[in-house]
Design an enzyme around this catalytic site. Structure first.
Site, mmCIF file in Angstrom:
data_model
loop_
_atom_site.group_PDB
_atom_site.id
_atom_site.type_symbol
_atom_site.label_atom_id
_atom_site.label_comp_id
_atom_site.label_asym_id
_atom_site.label_seq_id
_atom_site.Cartn_x
_atom_site.Cartn_y
_atom_site.Cartn_z
ATOM 1 N N GLU A 109 49.761 -6.674 -4.112
ATOM 2 C CA GLU A 109 48.686 -6.164 -2.861
ATOM 3 C C GLU A 109 47.457 -6.264 -3.660
ATOM 4 O O GLU A 109 47.135 -6.376 -4.686
ATOM 5 C CB GLU A 109 49.331 -4.744 -2.607
ATOM 6 C CG GLU A 109 50.683 -4.662 -2.216
ATOM 7 C CD GLU A 109 50.900 -3.147 -1.334
ATOM 8 O OE1 GLU A 109 50.046 -2.490 -1.251
ATOM 9 O OE2 GLU A 109 51.966 -2.931 -0.905
ATOM 10 N N HIS A 228 43.254 1.819 7.561
ATOM 11 C CA HIS A 228 44.053 0.511 7.144
ATOM 12 C C HIS A 228 43.573 -0.310 8.300
ATOM 13 O O HIS A 228 43.403 0.144 9.609
ATOM 14 C CB HIS A 228 45.494 0.894 7.473
ATOM 15 C CG HIS A 228 46.436 0.034 6.908
ATOM 16 N ND1 HIS A 228 46.639 -1.295 7.628
ATOM 17 C CD2 HIS A 228 47.002 -0.300 5.870
ATOM 18 C CE1 HIS A 228 47.355 -1.928 6.911
ATOM 19 N NE2 HIS A 228 47.802 -1.598 5.739
ATOM 20 N N ARG A 272 40.239 -4.915 2.152
ATOM 21 C CA ARG A 272 40.853 -3.964 3.164
ATOM 22 C C ARG A 272 39.613 -3.475 3.908
ATOM 23 O O ARG A 272 39.793 -3.441 5.352
ATOM 24 C CB ARG A 272 41.582 -3.125 2.461
ATOM 25 C CG ARG A 272 42.547 -2.268 3.346
ATOM 26 C CD ARG A 272 43.409 -1.086 2.582
ATOM 27 N NE ARG A 272 44.689 -1.697 2.485
ATOM 28 C CZ ARG A 272 45.771 -0.844 2.230
ATOM 29 N NH1 ARG A 272 45.484 0.357 1.974
ATOM 30 N NH2 ARG A 272 46.794 -1.242 1.868
ATOM 31 N N HIS A 333 44.111 6.307 7.170
ATOM 32 C CA HIS A 333 45.715 6.120 6.670
ATOM 33 C C HIS A 333 45.755 7.065 5.620
ATOM 34 O O HIS A 333 46.911 7.617 5.234
ATOM 35 C CB HIS A 333 45.644 4.547 5.991
ATOM 36 C CG HIS A 333 46.854 4.172 5.508
ATOM 37 N ND1 HIS A 333 48.119 4.181 6.237
ATOM 38 C CD2 HIS A 333 47.067 3.381 4.502
ATOM 39 C CE1 HIS A 333 48.853 3.794 5.615
ATOM 40 N NE2 HIS A 333 48.352 3.189 4.399
ATOM 41 N N ARG A 368 41.342 4.221 -2.680
ATOM 42 C CA ARG A 368 42.700 4.254 -3.434
ATOM 43 C C ARG A 368 42.928 2.709 -3.679
ATOM 44 O O ARG A 368 43.018 1.804 -2.676
ATOM 45 C CB ARG A 368 43.764 4.949 -2.276
ATOM 46 C CG ARG A 368 45.046 4.844 -2.898
ATOM 47 C CD ARG A 368 45.874 5.303 -1.842
ATOM 48 N NE ARG A 368 45.909 4.272 -0.818
ATOM 49 C CZ ARG A 368 47.093 3.914 -0.118
ATOM 50 N NH1 ARG A 368 48.140 4.421 -0.617
ATOM 51 N NH2 ARG A 368 46.854 3.029 1.051
HETATM 52 C C1 LIG Z 1 52.393 4.533 7.439
HETATM 53 C C2 LIG Z 1 52.024 4.745 6.092
HETATM 54 C C3 LIG Z 1 52.546 3.831 5.189
HETATM 55 C C4 LIG Z 1 52.290 4.001 3.689
HETATM 56 N N1 LIG Z 1 52.686 3.108 2.573
HETATM 57 C C5 LIG Z 1 52.256 3.578 1.520
HETATM 58 C C6 LIG Z 1 52.900 2.702 0.438
HETATM 59 O O1 LIG Z 1 53.364 1.547 0.684
HETATM 60 N N2 LIG Z 1 52.585 2.976 -1.028
HETATM 61 C C7 LIG Z 1 52.015 4.160 -1.183
HETATM 62 O O2 LIG Z 1 51.795 4.397 -2.394
HETATM 63 N N3 LIG Z 1 51.765 4.915 -0.086
HETATM 64 C C8 LIG Z 1 51.786 4.574 0.913
HETATM 65 N N4 LIG Z 1 51.214 5.454 2.024
HETATM 66 C C9 LIG Z 1 50.955 6.937 1.364
HETATM 67 C C10 LIG Z 1 51.932 7.902 0.879
HETATM 68 O O3 LIG Z 1 53.074 7.718 1.867
HETATM 69 C C11 LIG Z 1 51.202 9.165 1.020
HETATM 70 O O4 LIG Z 1 50.202 9.440 0.461
HETATM 71 C C12 LIG Z 1 52.586 10.113 0.221
HETATM 72 O O5 LIG Z 1 53.711 9.860 0.799
HETATM 73 C C13 LIG Z 1 52.322 11.434 0.340
HETATM 74 O O6 LIG Z 1 53.114 12.341 -0.088
HETATM 75 P P1 LIG Z 1 53.187 13.956 -0.126
HETATM 76 O O7 LIG Z 1 54.511 14.496 -0.725
HETATM 77 O O8 LIG Z 1 51.878 14.433 -0.725
HETATM 78 O O9 LIG Z 1 52.861 14.265 1.515
HETATM 79 P P2 LIG Z 1 53.698 13.999 2.645
HETATM 80 O O10 LIG Z 1 54.991 13.013 2.362
HETATM 81 O O11 LIG Z 1 52.772 13.656 4.103
HETATM 82 O O12 LIG Z 1 54.568 15.511 3.172
HETATM 83 C C14 LIG Z 1 53.804 16.276 3.329
HETATM 84 C C15 LIG Z 1 54.908 17.606 3.843
HETATM 85 O O13 LIG Z 1 54.314 18.795 4.122
HETATM 86 C C16 LIG Z 1 54.929 19.411 5.392
HETATM 87 N N5 LIG Z 1 53.730 20.109 5.791
HETATM 88 C C17 LIG Z 1 52.518 19.933 6.383
HETATM 89 N N6 LIG Z 1 51.726 20.829 6.726
HETATM 90 C C18 LIG Z 1 52.667 22.170 6.351
HETATM 91 C C19 LIG Z 1 52.602 23.419 6.823
HETATM 92 N N7 LIG Z 1 51.457 24.076 7.437
HETATM 93 N N8 LIG Z 1 53.601 24.342 6.595
HETATM 94 C C20 LIG Z 1 54.882 23.831 6.205
HETATM 95 N N9 LIG Z 1 55.068 22.487 5.976
HETATM 96 C C21 LIG Z 1 53.810 21.454 6.086
HETATM 97 C C22 LIG Z 1 55.085 17.947 6.169
HETATM 98 O O14 LIG Z 1 55.982 18.358 7.234
HETATM 99 C C23 LIG Z 1 55.915 17.133 5.159
HETATM 100 O O15 LIG Z 1 57.072 17.466 4.839
HETATM 101 C C24 LIG Z 1 51.705 5.269 3.262
HETATM 102 C C25 LIG Z 1 51.408 6.319 4.602
HETATM 103 C C26 LIG Z 1 51.702 5.985 5.699
HETATM 104 C C27 LIG Z 1 51.352 6.988 6.650
#
Ligand SMILES: Cc1cc2nc3c(=O)[nH]c(=O)nc-3n(C[C@H](O)[C@H](O)[C@H](O)COP(=O)(O)OP(=O)(O)OC[C@H]3O[C@@H](n4cnc5c(N)ncnc54)[C@H](O)[C@@H]3O)c2cc1C
Length: 513
Positions: A109, A228, A272, A333, A368
């Site tokens: 990447e 993105h 990007r 993104h 990032r």
């Molecule tokens: C389309 C897409 C593609 C991506 N591709 C990549 C990739 O290839 N590689 C990479 O490293 N990163 C990628 N990312 C970024 C990566 O997915 C995220 O940064 C990472 O998954 C974040 O994880 P997290 O557990 O912090 O948050 P999240 O996975 O967003 O989880 C947050 C959680 O908190 C819950 N929540 C939110 N607010 C509340 C509330 N008020 N009360 C209770 N629950 C709540 C939500 O429902 C969810 O369950 C991508 C992101 C997207 C959107």
């Protein structure tokens, strides 16, 4: 044994819950179905120096370069040296990364100097991780509350000052209640819903960051939002991976002209940020209408095999990308900013930890490196789960920062606002390109809005409003262009700004140093 309430069920929340359950009484709260999260949609993969021709030092150097002078070197070192072992442990938990001839398949990447991105299910890495972690969490003693929305943090005064002591939540029946905790862990993800075009699902409204802000936790780097270049220009903006352009797809304006070579000698394969801004500028020239991504030269068989998820999504929206160009737009993104933590997930507020995209650990700096965010969530959630029972102040950071206390604005007459209006304002004035005139207008309009009501949608829009205001303030303060923050009136990177802006609301003043 402590009672630990974890908010969010993406990779960060699930890893923390799984590991903390061995020593603590864990309550897991999530606002939608368990799997709904940014994590579920991650496509490209997870970066780690797992191969003999690669090293954590090389991965760290790439990460620091992308961060444009604002990374915390100690945090980056933790990320890159502990990352490989954490990824192996993820495999032990059941994540099956794709293999070629028995060996892990290695993706490449942008801005990585080695092929170190591993993926699962083709372009379904996040979903595979989410499924495996949910299975692991369901097998241990964790109390789970789905469809339960964290509204605020509960902060109590004890002899030593304020301390987070639980959350105020709204349950599936709509009733509000307090969930007591010795420790709260925010794992609630980013805030892509600040923008009218975003790859993030509707749940991503920055709730945990906003609640932590109101409770007096320090936030940092909030002005840096990564866009993105290519998402499908339909509601929900599904991501069209960079790899599609890497494999030969080209960008066309609405008249069929391949415009990216007018912007940069590398055309579609320019960095990007450059591609994202090139597309945004072209869209502005065509009255906001999307540009076209032409992948037809790759052939139907290749597209179906290499990009099964994207092929399905485009089909669901009525496009056959093997035979016709598809409309694309840049989209918000990933948020580099968030709740300031040390390398063990500790925030500035006693009793409050934070992990995942909701945080600013300092590993991303001003931008990032692709596929570092799943790794950051994994590595720092792992560390936080080990640190939950050590009561101490956050470890000092190695990077330079300037802390500002933000005092409340005087009350003024305001008008009610919707999510859509906030998103459109942020997209047009606080998006890929910013300048002082636009930012001042954004500040003025955001200050003139409020949200009526106590429904979940109202609470979410209020959170977006709080975060939007702070982001505008930070974007005004940073009079330079650096990483993802592009000021057209200050196009140069300025050495005197090589520090992080950190912000705290006055509530924090009561917390002893
Ligand atoms: C389309 C897409 C593609 C991506 N591709 C990549 C990739 O290839 N590689 C990479 O490293 N990163 C990628 N990312 C970024 C990566 O997915 C995220 O940064 C990472 O998954 C974040 O994880 P997290 O557990 O912090 O948050 P999240 O996975 O967003 O989880 C947050 C959680 O908190 C819950 N929540 C939110 N607010 C509340 C509330 N008020 N009360 C209770 N629950 C709540 C939500 O429902 C969810 O369950 C991508 C992101 C997207 C959107």
């Amino acid at each position: 044994m402590a009672r630990v309430v974890i908010v969010g069920t993406g990779i960060a929340g699930l890893v923390t819950a799984y590991r903390a359950s061995a020593r603590h009484d864990v309550v897991l709260v999530t606002k939608a179905e368990l799997a709904e999260s940014n994590t579920k949609y991650a496509q490209g993969g997870i970066a780690a120096a797992l191969f003999p021709d690669d090293s954590p030092q090389s991965h760290a150097a790439d990460t620091m370069r992308a961060g444009a002078g604002l990374c915390d070197a100690a945090a980056v070192d933790v990320l890159c040296t502990e990352g490989p072992q954490r990824v192996r442990e993820l495999m032990e938990l059941g994540v099956e990364f794709d293999r070629v001839g028995g060996e892990l398949a290695r993706g490449h990447e942008a801005a990585h100097s080695a092929r170190r991105v591993i993926h699962a299910g083709g372009d379904a890495t996040g979903l595979e991780i989410e499924i495996a972690l949910l299975r692991a969490v369901k097998a241990v003693a964790v109390e789970v509350h789905e469809h339960t929305f964290m509204r605020e943090l509960v902060v109590r005064q004890d002899a030593a000052g304020p301390r987070v002591a639980g959350i105020e939540a709204v349950g599936p029946d709509g009733a509000a209640r307090t969930i007591d905790a010795d420790i709260v862990v925010i794992a609630s993800g980013g805030a892509g819903q600040l923008y009218s075009h975003t790859t993030n699902p509707v749940v991503t409204t920055g709730d945990g960051v906003a609640a932590a802000w109101r409770a007096g936790a320090v936030l940092a780097d909030v002005e840096f939002y990564q866009f993105h270049p290519t998402s499908l220009a339909v509601p929900g903006n599904p991501l069209i991976s960079e790899a599609v352009r890497g494999d030969g797809a080209v960008l066309l304006d609405e008249h069929g002209h391949r415009f990216m070579f007018d912007v940069h000698p590398d055309g579609e394969l320019a960095p990007r940020d450059v591609v994202a801004r090139g597309i945004a500028a072209q869209m502005a020239r065509q009255n906001g209408r999307p540009v076209l991504l032409d992948a037809t030269a790759l052939g139907a068989a290749y597209l179906a095999e290499r990009f099964p998820g994207i092929s399905r999504v485009t089909r669901e929206h009525g496009f056959d990308w093997a035979t016709q160009p598809i409309p694309v737009t840049p989209a918000a993104h990933y948020w580099m900013g968030g709740i300031r933590t040390d390398i063990d997930g500790r925030t500035s507020l006693p009793g409050l930890f934070a992990v995942g995209e909701a945080t600013c650990t300092g590993v991303h700096g001003a931008n990032r490196l692709a596929s570092n965010s799943l790794l950051e969530s994994l590595v720092f959630a792992w560390r936080a789960s080990d640190a939950l029972d050590t009561e101490q102040l956050p470890l000092p950071s190695e990077r330079r920062a300037r802390l500002t206390e933000v005092t409340a604005e005087p009350e003024r007459a305001t008008s009610a606002v919707s999510r859509d209006a906030v998103q459109r304002l942020m997209w047009s004035l606080v998006g890929l390109e910013r300048d002082l005139t636009g930012l001042r207008e954004a500040a003025e309009r955001l200050a003139g809005w409020h949200v009526d009501g106590e429904a979940i949608e109202d609470l979410e829009v209020r959170n977006l409003l709080d975060l939007g205001r702070l982001m505008v303030r930070a974007a005004i303060a940073r009079e330079e262009s650096r990483g993802a923050h592009d000021r057209t009136d200050f196009p140069e990177t300025r050495e005197e700004f090589e520090f992080s802006f950190e912000w705290v609301s006055p509530v924090h003043a009561a917390v002893p140093a």
